[in-house]
Motif scaffolding. Structure first.
Motif, PDB file in Angstrom:
ATOM      1  N   THR A   1       0.804  -1.226   0.000  1.00  0.00           N
ATOM      2  CA  THR A   1       0.000   0.000   0.000  1.00  0.00           C
ATOM      3  C   THR A   1       0.835   1.274   0.000  1.00  0.00           C
ATOM      4  N   LYS A   2       2.134   1.135   0.157  1.00  0.00           N
ATOM      5  CA  LYS A   2       3.057   2.287   0.211  1.00  0.00           C
ATOM      6  C   LYS A   2       2.809   3.173   1.439  1.00  0.00           C
ATOM      7  N   ILE A   3       2.043   2.664   2.408  1.00  0.00           N
ATOM      8  CA  ILE A   3       1.786   3.386   3.645  1.00  0.00           C
ATOM      9  C   ILE A   3       2.561   2.677   4.762  1.00  0.00           C
ATOM     10  N   PRO A   4       3.579   3.324   5.311  1.00  0.00           N
ATOM     11  CA  PRO A   4       4.382   2.678   6.362  1.00  0.00           C
ATOM     12  C   PRO A   4       3.535   2.335   7.596  1.00  0.00           C
TER      13      PRO A   4
ATOM     14  N   ALA B   1      -9.400 -10.096  16.834  1.00  0.00           N
ATOM     15  CA  ALA B   1     -10.871 -10.142  16.927  1.00  0.00           C
ATOM     16  C   ALA B   1     -11.307 -11.022  18.092  1.00  0.00           C
ATOM     17  N   ASP B   2     -10.656 -12.161  18.254  1.00  0.00           N
ATOM     18  CA  ASP B   2     -10.986 -13.063  19.363  1.00  0.00           C
ATOM     19  C   ASP B   2     -10.719 -12.422  20.719  1.00  0.00           C
ATOM     20  N   ALA B   3      -9.769 -11.494  20.767  1.00  0.00           N
ATOM     21  CA  ALA B   3      -9.459 -10.788  22.014  1.00  0.00           C
ATOM     22  C   ALA B   3     -10.423  -9.628  22.260  1.00  0.00           C
ATOM     23  N   GLY B   4     -11.348  -9.403  21.323  1.00  0.00           N
ATOM     24  CA  GLY B   4     -12.344  -8.365  21.501  1.00  0.00           C
ATOM     25  C   GLY B   4     -11.941  -7.008  20.953  1.00  0.00           C
ATOM     26  N   VAL B   5     -10.892  -6.965  20.136  1.00  0.00           N
ATOM     27  CA  VAL B   5     -10.420  -5.710  19.557  1.00  0.00           C
ATOM     28  C   VAL B   5     -11.403  -5.260  18.473  1.00  0.00           C
ATOM     29  N   ASP B   6     -11.683  -3.962  18.424  1.00  0.00           N
ATOM     30  CA  ASP B   6     -12.636  -3.440  17.448  1.00  0.00           C
ATOM     31  C   ASP B   6     -12.025  -3.431  16.041  1.00  0.00           C
ATOM     32  N   ILE B   7     -12.886  -3.376  15.045  1.00  0.00           N
ATOM     33  CA  ILE B   7     -12.467  -3.486  13.639  1.00  0.00           C
ATOM     34  C   ILE B   7     -11.593  -2.304  13.216  1.00  0.00           C
ATOM     35  N   THR B   8     -11.804  -1.133  13.792  1.00  0.00           N
ATOM     36  CA  THR B   8     -10.969   0.023  13.449  1.00  0.00           C
ATOM     37  C   THR B   8      -9.516  -0.219  13.862  1.00  0.00           C
ATOM     38  N   THR B   9      -9.320  -0.776  15.030  1.00  0.00           N
ATOM     39  CA  THR B   9      -7.962  -1.084  15.498  1.00  0.00           C
ATOM     40  C   THR B   9      -7.326  -2.169  14.638  1.00  0.00           C
ATOM     41  N   ILE B  10      -8.096  -3.166  14.263  1.00  0.00           N
ATOM     42  CA  ILE B  10      -7.582  -4.236  13.395  1.00  0.00           C
ATOM     43  C   ILE B  10      -7.170  -3.656  12.046  1.00  0.00           C
ATOM     44  N   LYS B  11      -7.996  -2.788  11.490  1.00  0.00           N
ATOM     45  CA  LYS B  11      -7.669  -2.139  10.209  1.00  0.00           C
ATOM     46  C   LYS B  11      -6.379  -1.331  10.319  1.00  0.00           C
ATOM     47  N   ARG B  12      -6.266  -0.554  11.368  1.00  0.00           N
ATOM     48  CA  ARG B  12      -5.077   0.278  11.569  1.00  0.00           C
ATOM     49  C   ARG B  12      -3.831  -0.595  11.734  1.00  0.00           C
ATOM     50  N   HIS B  13      -3.961  -1.665  12.488  1.00  0.00           N
ATOM     51  CA  HIS B  13      -2.835  -2.558  12.747  1.00  0.00           C
ATOM     52  C   HIS B  13      -2.283  -3.180  11.458  1.00  0.00           C
ATOM     53  N   ALA B  14      -3.175  -3.649  10.607  1.00  0.00           N
ATOM     54  CA  ALA B  14      -2.747  -4.356   9.397  1.00  0.00           C
ATOM     55  C   ALA B  14      -2.615  -3.453   8.177  1.00  0.00           C
ATOM     56  N   GLY B  15      -3.058  -2.203   8.292  1.00  0.00           N
ATOM     57  CA  GLY B  15      -2.937  -1.277   7.175  1.00  0.00           C
ATOM     58  C   GLY B  15      -4.057  -1.379   6.156  1.00  0.00           C
ATOM     59  N   TRP B  16      -5.222  -1.885   6.576  1.00  0.00           N
ATOM     60  CA  TRP B  16      -6.360  -1.969   5.668  1.00  0.00           C
ATOM     61  C   TRP B  16      -7.167  -0.687   5.738  1.00  0.00           C
ATOM     62  N   LYS B  17      -7.664  -0.234   4.606  1.00  0.00           N
ATOM     63  CA  LYS B  17      -8.539   0.936   4.574  1.00  0.00           C
ATOM     64  C   LYS B  17     -10.002   0.514   4.658  1.00  0.00           C
ATOM     65  N   SER B  18     -10.303  -0.628   4.094  1.00  0.00           N
ATOM     66  CA  SER B  18     -11.680  -1.102   3.983  1.00  0.00           C
ATOM     67  C   SER B  18     -12.058  -2.019   5.151  1.00  0.00           C
ATOM     68  N   THR B  19     -13.208  -1.725   5.752  1.00  0.00           N
ATOM     69  CA  THR B  19     -13.738  -2.578   6.812  1.00  0.00           C
ATOM     70  C   THR B  19     -14.089  -3.948   6.251  1.00  0.00           C
ATOM     71  N   THR B  20     -14.626  -3.987   5.043  1.00  0.00           N
ATOM     72  CA  THR B  20     -15.011  -5.250   4.410  1.00  0.00           C
ATOM     73  C   THR B  20     -13.798  -6.152   4.224  1.00  0.00           C
ATOM     74  N   VAL B  21     -12.700  -5.578   3.767  1.00  0.00           N
ATOM     75  CA  VAL B  21     -11.474  -6.366   3.582  1.00  0.00           C
ATOM     76  C   VAL B  21     -10.987  -6.879   4.930  1.00  0.00           C
ATOM     77  N   ALA B  22     -10.941  -6.011   5.935  1.00  0.00           N
ATOM     78  CA  ALA B  22     -10.477  -6.414   7.265  1.00  0.00           C
ATOM     79  C   ALA B  22     -11.348  -7.533   7.830  1.00  0.00           C
ATOM     80  N   GLU B  23     -12.651  -7.398   7.703  1.00  0.00           N
ATOM     81  CA  GLU B  23     -13.567  -8.432   8.203  1.00  0.00           C
ATOM     82  C   GLU B  23     -13.373  -9.747   7.466  1.00  0.00           C
ATOM     83  N   GLY B  24     -12.976  -9.683   6.199  1.00  0.00           N
ATOM     84  CA  GLY B  24     -12.726 -10.893   5.421  1.00  0.00           C
ATOM     85  C   GLY B  24     -11.527 -11.686   5.916  1.00  0.00           C
ATOM     86  N   TYR B  25     -10.635 -11.040   6.633  1.00  0.00           N
ATOM     87  CA  TYR B  25      -9.458 -11.709   7.178  1.00  0.00           C
ATOM     88  C   TYR B  25      -9.725 -12.378   8.524  1.00  0.00           C
TER      89      TYR B  25
END
Length: 186
Positions: free
Chosen positions: A43-46, A129-153
């Motif tokens: 993604t070219k985003i560090p 996700a199993d630890a109860g982390v919200d989807i915004t934090t998961i997206k930020r952690h992995a560098g995903w912009k899309s909630t749909t993509v993050a949820e797919g993982y």
């Protein structure tokens, strides 16, 4: 190499290419943790993630780094091992991508060939996700912009299914069931 790749891959939700391109300069050992910078990615985003000393992970990393031959001319972190010796040859994408299948084989899991390099990224998202982390934090952690993509993982793990079952069943009482029931009682 496999243990360090597994730790960094899951801790940082890393793609195989990100692990392959990781350099010794991308990791800062601050004593109680490692600060890892992923600068060369799709993604070219560090991104930055931290590895703490849970289960002596820092000791494993430091041991791995100490085995690095002094004559290595490149900065890539992962080097090829053969017969217990570290060479100066960097690990490639295919070797790095086989880490999950090697681990699955060691754990005697079924369908070892299904465990690809991308499993590290999926495992990271699922564990969060199993630890109860919200989807915004998961997206930020992995560098995903899309909630749909993050949820797919995020996999539907047994741990998560058990948590849901406990939340539903523990929070359920007979009075709650009868209050919400639309049927008529005789």
């Amino acid at each position: 190499m496999i243990k360090v790749g597994l730790i960094l891959g899951i801790a940082g939700a890393c793609r195989t290419d990100e692990l392959v391109n990781l350099t010794v300069d991308d990791i800062e050992d601050v004593g109680s943790s490692l600060i890892v910078k992923i600068t060369n990615n799709k993604t070219k985003i560090p991104r930055i993630f931290v590895v703490t000393d849970v289960g002596n992970m820092l000791e494993l990393f430091q041991k791995y780094l100490s085995l690095r031959p002094p004559h290595v001319k490149h900065k890539r972190l992962f080097l090829y091992y053969k017969a217990g010796k570290c060479s100066s040859q960097p690990v490639g994408k295919n070797t790095m991508g086989k880490i999950p299948s090697v681990v699955a084989s060691y754990l005697k899991l079924p369908d070892v060939a299904c465990y690809t390099g991308h499993c590290l990224r999926r495992s990271s998202a699922t564990l969060l996700a199993d630890a109860g982390v919200d989807i915004t934090t998961i997206k930020r952690h992995a560098g995903w912009k899309s909630t749909t993509v993050a949820e797919g993982y995020v996999e539907n793990s047994i741990v998560n299914k058990t948590k849901i079952a406990n939340q539903v069943l523990v929070g359920t009482t007979t009075s709650a069931i009868t209050k919400n029931c639309k049927c008529k009682r005789k």
